[in-house]
Write a protein that holds these residues in place. Sequence first.
Motif, PDB file in Angstrom:
ATOM      1  N   ALA A  37     -38.738  32.800  36.764  1.00 43.67           N
ATOM      2  CA  ALA A  37     -39.146  32.399  38.112  1.00 43.67           C
ATOM      3  C   ALA A  37     -37.980  32.474  39.089  1.00 43.67           C
ATOM      4  O   ALA A  37     -38.135  32.941  40.233  1.00 43.67           O
ATOM      5  CB  ALA A  37     -39.720  30.984  38.079  1.00 43.67           C
ATOM      6  N   GLU A  38     -36.807  32.017  38.655  1.00 46.41           N
ATOM      7  CA  GLU A  38     -35.629  32.050  39.524  1.00 46.41           C
ATOM      8  C   GLU A  38     -35.227  33.485  39.837  1.00 46.41           C
ATOM      9  O   GLU A  38     -34.846  33.803  40.973  1.00 46.41           O
ATOM     10  CB  GLU A  38     -34.478  31.312  38.852  1.00 46.41           C
ATOM     11  N   ALA A  39     -35.328  34.369  38.848  1.00 45.20           N
ATOM     12  CA  ALA A  39     -34.986  35.773  39.071  1.00 45.20           C
ATOM     13  C   ALA A  39     -35.928  36.395  40.097  1.00 45.20           C
ATOM     14  O   ALA A  39     -35.483  37.111  41.005  1.00 45.20           O
ATOM     15  CB  ALA A  39     -35.059  36.536  37.758  1.00 45.20           C
ATOM     16  N   GLN A  68     -42.253  43.819  34.841  1.00 43.04           N
ATOM     17  CA  GLN A  68     -43.628  44.132  35.217  1.00 43.04           C
ATOM     18  C   GLN A  68     -43.996  43.500  36.555  1.00 43.04           C
ATOM     19  O   GLN A  68     -44.616  44.134  37.414  1.00 43.04           O
ATOM     20  CB  GLN A  68     -44.595  43.651  34.132  1.00 43.04           C
ATOM     21  N   GLU A  69     -43.617  42.241  36.731  1.00 40.69           N
ATOM     22  CA  GLU A  69     -43.931  41.547  37.972  1.00 40.69           C
ATOM     23  C   GLU A  69     -43.129  42.123  39.139  1.00 40.69           C
ATOM     24  O   GLU A  69     -43.647  42.231  40.270  1.00 40.69           O
ATOM     25  CB  GLU A  69     -43.650  40.050  37.827  1.00 40.69           C
ATOM     26  N   HIS A  75     -40.989  45.911  44.046  1.00 44.25           N
ATOM     27  CA  HIS A  75     -39.526  45.960  43.966  1.00 44.25           C
ATOM     28  C   HIS A  75     -39.111  47.128  43.066  1.00 44.25           C
ATOM     29  O   HIS A  75     -39.494  47.186  41.898  1.00 44.25           O
ATOM     30  CB  HIS A  75     -38.957  44.659  43.401  1.00 44.25           C
ATOM     31  N   GLN A  76     -38.308  48.023  43.600  1.00 46.29           N
ATOM     32  CA  GLN A  76     -37.827  49.172  42.833  1.00 46.29           C
ATOM     33  C   GLN A  76     -36.391  48.977  42.351  1.00 46.29           C
ATOM     34  O   GLN A  76     -35.729  49.929  41.965  1.00 46.29           O
ATOM     35  CB  GLN A  76     -37.929  50.442  43.695  1.00 46.29           C
ATOM     36  N   THR A  77     -35.920  47.731  42.386  1.00 42.95           N
ATOM     37  CA  THR A  77     -34.565  47.421  41.932  1.00 42.95           C
ATOM     38  C   THR A  77     -34.370  47.912  40.502  1.00 42.95           C
ATOM     39  O   THR A  77     -35.230  47.718  39.643  1.00 42.95           O
ATOM     40  CB  THR A  77     -34.323  45.909  41.991  1.00 42.95           C
TER      41      THR A  77
END
Length: 226
Positions: A37-39, A68-69, A75-77
Amino acid sequence: MIEVLVVDDDVRVARVNAAYVEKVPGFHVAGEAHSAAEALRRLEMPPRLDLVLLDHYLPDGTGLAVVQEMRRRGHQTDVIMVTAARDVSTVQAAMRHGALQYLVKPFAFAGLRAKLEAYAQLRRTLDGGGEAEQAEVDRIFGALSAPSEPDLPKGHSPTTAELVRRSLMNAEGPLSAQEIAERTGVSRQTAQRYLKLLERTGRARLTLKYGDAGRPEHRYVWATRA
């Protein structure tokens, strides 16, 4: 600078990994996270992240679920898995979800450094844009296949090897053995010996500088700048 988020459930491990990242030129740790969650929250905050070093075992989920989330949210990080999970199914799933690399714990600084340097090379290759011929495509796909840090032969000092490596990697262009010697405080002969080792193991590339007369001067450049 390449902005990095370090994700690990163990605060001490996260700090060690963050310190490792900060030692690699061109990388900056933008933050640490200790849960899924923090990430995910950190990904929504500035500054924009370029790379996530992601543990698989997190208290509220898995690293793969985080990837996956991330993708579901757009997000393409880029992601490098840094985890003790070594079963083939997890490795395969990480590849399918788009992780660029997979580093198995425990590892030494040299192992992470090699992955980060290879990633930086990939970024430089992709920044050129445009269309790619087959040779360029091969270079892009091979950019992350950097050689592992070689074991030093007998009689070589890890400290001296690190001095020479850093001097060469931080240089703006090719350097001679004499220039490396002046920057590191070792003798020219010692610098030449370590430069030849770096060349043999694929970490450095030899170039020749021709003068008005005599033999050409041997100069070396860090291989990832090629």
